[in-house]
Design an enzyme around this catalytic site. Sequence first.
Site, mmCIF file in Angstrom:
data_model
loop_
_atom_site.group_PDB
_atom_site.id
_atom_site.type_symbol
_atom_site.label_atom_id
_atom_site.label_comp_id
_atom_site.label_asym_id
_atom_site.label_seq_id
_atom_site.Cartn_x
_atom_site.Cartn_y
_atom_site.Cartn_z
ATOM 1 N N SER A 144 0.861 -1.186 0.000
ATOM 2 C CA SER A 144 0.000 0.000 0.000
ATOM 3 C C SER A 144 0.892 1.229 0.000
ATOM 4 O O SER A 144 2.030 1.188 0.489
ATOM 5 C CB SER A 144 -0.860 0.023 1.277
ATOM 6 N N TYR A 157 -1.390 -1.107 10.270
ATOM 7 C CA TYR A 157 -1.409 -1.326 8.816
ATOM 8 C C TYR A 157 -0.143 -0.752 8.186
ATOM 9 O O TYR A 157 0.550 -1.435 7.416
ATOM 10 C CB TYR A 157 -2.663 -0.659 8.247
#
Length: 261
Positions: A144, A157
């Site tokens: 990401s 995350y």
Amino acid sequence: MDLNLRDKVAVITGGTVGIGLAVAEGLAEEGANLVLVGRNKERGDDEAARVADKFGVIATAIAADVATAEGCDAVIKGVARAFGGADILINNAGTGSNETIAEADDAKWQYYWDLHVMAAVRLARGLVPGMTIRGGGVILHNASICAVQPLWYEPIYNTTKAALMMFSKTLANEVVGSNIRVNTVNPGLVLTPDWIKTAKQIAGEDGWQAHLQGVADEAGGMKRFATPAELANFFVFMCSDKASYSTGSTYFVDGGWLKTV
Ligand code: NDP
């Protein structure tokens, strides 16, 4: 342009919806056979049957939790049973988090570490030997933009996706001699059903589109979400021989959201 993917075997974790499913469809369109991995068995079976029928390829689903050693083992054994090995591994299963460092407990950190990092470690350990025997392969990690440009509300995350990037680089070095290319893709905003569901929860049936536009405006750059298919195009290219000199790298597909070079 022939991407030379016909009859290759591609394993896609999180291949049953969203980005993973779009990548699966993109590979199937090029003639690759598929193993779709997700925890929800019914959704996996349904999508495997639909994609096989649509593109005339062989597609099978494995219901497994890749955040566990047993789940990864089930994937490795299932791939061996169905196809004898894999040519392509897309480590895509993952999900956002929401916490502060002050409040999140060890169990939460451990879960995301297992899902985002250990799944990739375990599947590499299990599938690379077969790839080597087949003469080579491709491994892609879907991390990401948050791996390098963190969002304040998801420290777990951000951290585990950054670790996945480093794992990808390190694995690339280890297997380059076996003709296996390993890379990371860092997407920006990709409009998956999950984003829409969350937006509807936050802003309701009348407000969800404006809510998502607000998210895109804040990101800047193109100020829009990518479709899953737009991102999948990049994955398919990276799986093909057309990307034959690319290994050990990270590629951003983020519509210009990344604020640094
Ligand atoms: P979705 O939530 O739409 O899909 C997630 C997929 O992963 C599903 O197939 C789900 O199936 C599977 N999955 C989740 N947890 C597990 C598990 N423990 N074991 C096996 N399968 C699992 O996600 P997206 O398509 O949005 O995201 C895919 C990847 O892309 C993620 O890694 C995400 O971090 C990354 N990403 C997404 C962005 C976006 O804007 N959408 C942006 C940047 C990165 P099931 O629930 O049945 O297990």
